[in-house]
Design a protein around this motif. Structure first.
Motif, PDB file in Angstrom:
ATOM      1  N   LEU A   1       4.413   9.602   0.249  1.00 22.73           N
ATOM      2  CA  LEU A   1       4.832  10.874  -0.322  1.00 22.73           C
ATOM      3  C   LEU A   1       3.822  11.364  -1.349  1.00 22.73           C
ATOM      4  CD1 LEU A   1       8.647  10.299  -1.035  1.00 22.73           C
ATOM      5  CD2 LEU A   1       7.595  11.330   0.996  1.00 22.73           C
ATOM      6  N   LEU A   2       3.440  12.626  -1.233  1.00 19.23           N
ATOM      7  CA  LEU A   2       2.660  13.297  -2.272  1.00 19.23           C
ATOM      8  C   LEU A   2       3.646  14.096  -3.113  1.00 19.23           C
ATOM      9  CD1 LEU A   2      -0.138  13.952  -3.446  1.00 19.23           C
ATOM     10  CD2 LEU A   2      -0.192  15.963  -1.938  1.00 19.23           C
ATOM     11  N   TYR A   3       3.786  13.708  -4.370  1.00 19.42           N
ATOM     12  CA  TYR A   3       4.798  14.280  -5.270  1.00 19.42           C
ATOM     13  C   TYR A   3       4.099  15.287  -6.176  1.00 19.42           C
ATOM     14  CZ  TYR A   3       8.852  14.012  -8.495  1.00 19.42           C
ATOM     15  OH  TYR A   3       9.953  14.267  -9.282  1.00 19.42           O
ATOM     16  N   VAL A   4       4.441  16.575  -6.000  1.00 21.57           N
ATOM     17  CA  VAL A   4       3.761  17.664  -6.710  1.00 21.57           C
ATOM     18  C   VAL A   4       4.519  18.001  -7.989  1.00 21.57           C
ATOM     19  CG1 VAL A   4       2.945  20.043  -6.545  1.00 21.57           C
ATOM     20  CG2 VAL A   4       2.921  18.572  -4.511  1.00 21.57           C
ATOM     21  N   THR A   5       3.829  17.909  -9.103  1.00 19.74           N
ATOM     22  CA  THR A   5       4.440  18.204 -10.402  1.00 19.74           C
ATOM     23  C   THR A   5       3.353  18.625 -11.385  1.00 19.74           C
ATOM     24  OG1 THR A   5       5.733  17.271 -12.240  1.00 19.74           O
ATOM     25  CG2 THR A   5       4.250  15.779 -11.105  1.00 19.74           C
TER      26      THR A   5
ATOM     27  N   PHE B   1      10.659   9.678 -14.570  1.00 13.82           N
ATOM     28  CA  PHE B   1      11.834   8.893 -14.196  1.00 13.82           C
ATOM     29  C   PHE B   1      12.033   8.888 -12.682  1.00 13.82           C
ATOM     30  CE2 PHE B   1      16.356   9.057 -13.040  1.00 13.82           C
ATOM     31  CZ  PHE B   1      16.749   7.793 -13.443  1.00 13.82           C
ATOM     32  N   LEU B   2      11.982  10.073 -12.073  1.00 16.81           N
ATOM     33  CA  LEU B   2      12.220  10.165 -10.638  1.00 16.81           C
ATOM     34  C   LEU B   2      11.179   9.390  -9.836  1.00 16.81           C
ATOM     35  CD1 LEU B   2      13.345  13.834  -9.879  1.00 16.81           C
ATOM     36  CD2 LEU B   2      14.556  11.743  -9.297  1.00 16.81           C
TER      37      LEU B   2
ATOM     38  N   LEU C   1      11.685   6.458  -7.112  1.00 18.61           N
ATOM     39  CA  LEU C   1      11.307   6.695  -5.724  1.00 18.61           C
ATOM     40  C   LEU C   1      10.224   5.728  -5.256  1.00 18.61           C
ATOM     41  CD1 LEU C   1      11.260  10.606  -5.568  1.00 18.61           C
ATOM     42  CD2 LEU C   1      12.978   9.060  -4.619  1.00 18.61           C
ATOM     43  N   ARG C   2       9.378   5.288  -6.161  1.00 23.59           N
ATOM     44  CA  ARG C   2       8.297   4.371  -5.797  1.00 23.59           C
ATOM     45  C   ARG C   2       8.836   3.043  -5.265  1.00 23.59           C
ATOM     46  NH1 ARG C   2       5.556   5.157  -9.981  1.00 23.59           N
ATOM     47  NH2 ARG C   2       4.087   6.677  -9.128  1.00 23.59           N
TER      48      ARG C   2
ATOM     49  N   HIS D   1      10.937   2.829  -3.013  1.00 22.15           N
ATOM     50  CA  HIS D   1      11.297   3.045  -1.611  1.00 22.15           C
ATOM     51  C   HIS D   1      10.188   3.698  -0.790  1.00 22.15           C
ATOM     52  CE1 HIS D   1      15.513   2.162  -2.678  1.00 22.15           C
ATOM     53  NE2 HIS D   1      15.232   2.800  -3.799  1.00 22.15           N
ATOM     54  N   PHE D   2       9.226   4.328  -1.445  1.00 16.98           N
ATOM     55  CA  PHE D   2       8.151   5.032  -0.754  1.00 16.98           C
ATOM     56  C   PHE D   2       6.814   4.710  -1.415  1.00 16.98           C
ATOM     57  CE2 PHE D   2      12.030   7.617  -0.755  1.00 16.98           C
ATOM     58  CZ  PHE D   2      12.220   7.870   0.592  1.00 16.98           C
ATOM     59  N   ASP D   3       5.734   4.839  -0.650  1.00 18.07           N
ATOM     60  CA  ASP D   3       4.406   4.853  -1.259  1.00 18.07           C
ATOM     61  C   ASP D   3       4.188   6.261  -1.795  1.00 18.07           C
ATOM     62  OD1 ASP D   3       3.973   2.236  -0.585  1.00 18.07           O
ATOM     63  OD2 ASP D   3       2.888   2.704   1.260  1.00 18.07           O
ATOM     64  N   LEU D   4       3.879   6.370  -3.063  1.00 19.42           N
ATOM     65  CA  LEU D   4       3.974   7.671  -3.730  1.00 19.42           C
ATOM     66  C   LEU D   4       2.807   7.885  -4.674  1.00 19.42           C
ATOM     67  CD1 LEU D   4       7.210   9.193  -5.146  1.00 19.42           C
ATOM     68  CD2 LEU D   4       5.257   8.952  -6.665  1.00 19.42           C
ATOM     69  N   ALA D   5       2.314   9.123  -4.693  1.00 16.92           N
ATOM     70  CA  ALA D   5       1.285   9.522  -5.644  1.00 16.92           C
ATOM     71  C   ALA D   5       1.625  10.887  -6.206  1.00 16.92           C
ATOM     72  CB  ALA D   5      -0.088   9.558  -4.981  1.00 16.92           C
ATOM     73  N   LEU D   6       1.286  11.125  -7.469  1.00 18.30           N
ATOM     74  CA  LEU D   6       1.534  12.404  -8.119  1.00 18.30           C
ATOM     75  C   LEU D   6       0.285  13.267  -8.072  1.00 18.30           C
ATOM     76  CD1 LEU D   6       3.650  10.388  -9.454  1.00 18.30           C
ATOM     77  CD2 LEU D   6       3.653  11.964 -11.385  1.00 18.30           C
ATOM     78  N   CYS D   7       0.488  14.583  -7.990  1.00 22.49           N
ATOM     79  CA  CYS D   7      -0.643  15.491  -8.117  1.00 22.49           C
ATOM     80  C   CYS D   7      -0.186  16.811  -8.706  1.00 22.49           C
ATOM     81  CB  CYS D   7      -1.348  15.704  -6.777  1.00 22.49           C
ATOM     82  SG  CYS D   7      -0.607  16.945  -5.709  1.00 22.49           S
ATOM     83  N   HIS D   8      -1.117  17.534  -9.294  1.00 21.24           N
ATOM     84  CA  HIS D   8      -0.876  18.868  -9.829  1.00 21.24           C
ATOM     85  C   HIS D   8      -0.753  19.852  -8.666  1.00 21.24           C
ATOM     86  CE1 HIS D   8      -1.785  22.690 -11.872  1.00 21.24           C
ATOM     87  NE2 HIS D   8      -1.363  22.089 -12.978  1.00 21.24           N
ATOM     88  N   PRO D   9       0.029  20.923  -8.812  1.00 24.82           N
ATOM     89  CA  PRO D   9       0.171  21.880  -7.705  1.00 24.82           C
ATOM     90  C   PRO D   9      -1.146  22.485  -7.236  1.00 24.82           C
ATOM     91  CG  PRO D   9       1.215  22.709  -9.732  1.00 24.82           C
ATOM     92  CD  PRO D   9       0.942  21.265  -9.935  1.00 24.82           C
TER      93      PRO D   9
END
Length: 274
Positions: free
Chosen positions: A9-13, A30-31, A35-36, A38-46
């Motif tokens: 998941l790419l998490y946009v914030t 927190f979210l 979520l991490r 249960h998923f492979d997750l990375a954050l990125c700026h919009p």
């Protein structure tokens, strides 16, 4: 048997967005921590979402701030995601805030319980008489450009005009997919983000669910914002289906855990074909 790879998941914030009365960054920290698990997750700026999304199975758009501040980049991201068939959560088929404010006009014309809205000063006679009207840009967000005046003016089609309602309080209903999760309300109309838990009646839930049904999203997080009119009825203020802030820090732990469980189920269902 080999283990199936976890969904990426790419998490946009925008962790630095200065929201009034809210802490976007705390909620997304927190979210993503939960979520991490249960998923492979990375954050990125919009602003980076379009370039980075080819490396992920799906994109989750969360507290990214009003897209008005980066409209071109958001439009390019949407176009690229649709062209590539990349799943975006919430799905890009939302009919409410995701598509602009035209839905307030459409719902008014269709007779739904919404604050009556027009987009042309010449149509003022179609609204209930009021001493003061709220006027804001049609492409606005987060109360940007909101003014109150007894004599609304502006370019037709570019503004929204609504009677200023002396409402008792605002209340928000939060859904994952079509399932109600919790409600919060602001007892003081002057303090929109000072929220407390709210126990909705059956009539309240029927009101909120009517707009969830209208939006026809199979998956996603939606927030139905309403106000309690002087007559006692609820009127829709906004149907947020793009990146609704969730006020998770105000919830009791069991309610927050139930919401997270619903979100994880929804994401797993949504990405099962990714």
């Amino acid at each position: 048997m080999p283990t199936k790879p976890r969904t990426r998941l790419l998490y946009v914030t925008d962790l630095a967005y200065p929201a009034r009365g809210r802490r976007y960054c705390d909620e997304d920290i927190f979210l993503t921590a939960r979520l991490r698990e249960h998923f492979d997750l990375a954050l990125c700026h919009p602003l980076d979402a379009r370039a980075l999304m080819p490396g992920f199975d799906a994109v989750v758009v969360r507290n990214s701030g009003p897209v008005l501040g980066y409209q071109q980049a958001y439009d390019e991201f949407r176009a690229a995601a649709l062209a590539a068939g990349t799943p975006v959560y919430n799905p890009l088929t939302g009919r409410a805030d995701m598509a602009g404010k035209q839905y307030l006009l459409d719902l008014t014309a269709a007779g739904h319980p919404v604050i009556p809205t027009v987009d042309d000063p010449a149509d003022l006679h179609l609204l209930p008489p009021a001493a003061t009207y709220a006027v804001k840009p049609k492409q606005g967000a987060d109360s940007i450009g909101l003014t109150f005046t007894p004599t609304p003016s502006g370019a037709p089609g570019q503004i929204l005009i609504q009677p200023r309602i002396d409402f008792a309080y605002e209340v928000s209903f939060y859904f994952v997919d079509d399932a109600f999760q919790y409600a919060l309300h602001a007892p003081d109309p002057a303090r929109r983000w000072e929220l407390t838990p709210y126990e909705p009646t059956a009539e309240d839930l029927a009101f909120a669910r009517g707009f969830i049904d209208w939006n026809t999203l199979d998956h996603g997080i939606q927030r139905v914002d309403a106000c309690r009119a002087p007559s006692g009825e609820l009127l829709l203020v906004e149907l947020e289906d793009l990146n609704p802030y969730l006020s998770l820090d105000l919830l009791p732990e069991p309610t927050r855990d139930a919401f997270l469980a619903a979100l994880i189920r929804s994401l797993r269902s949504f990405t099962s074909g990714a």
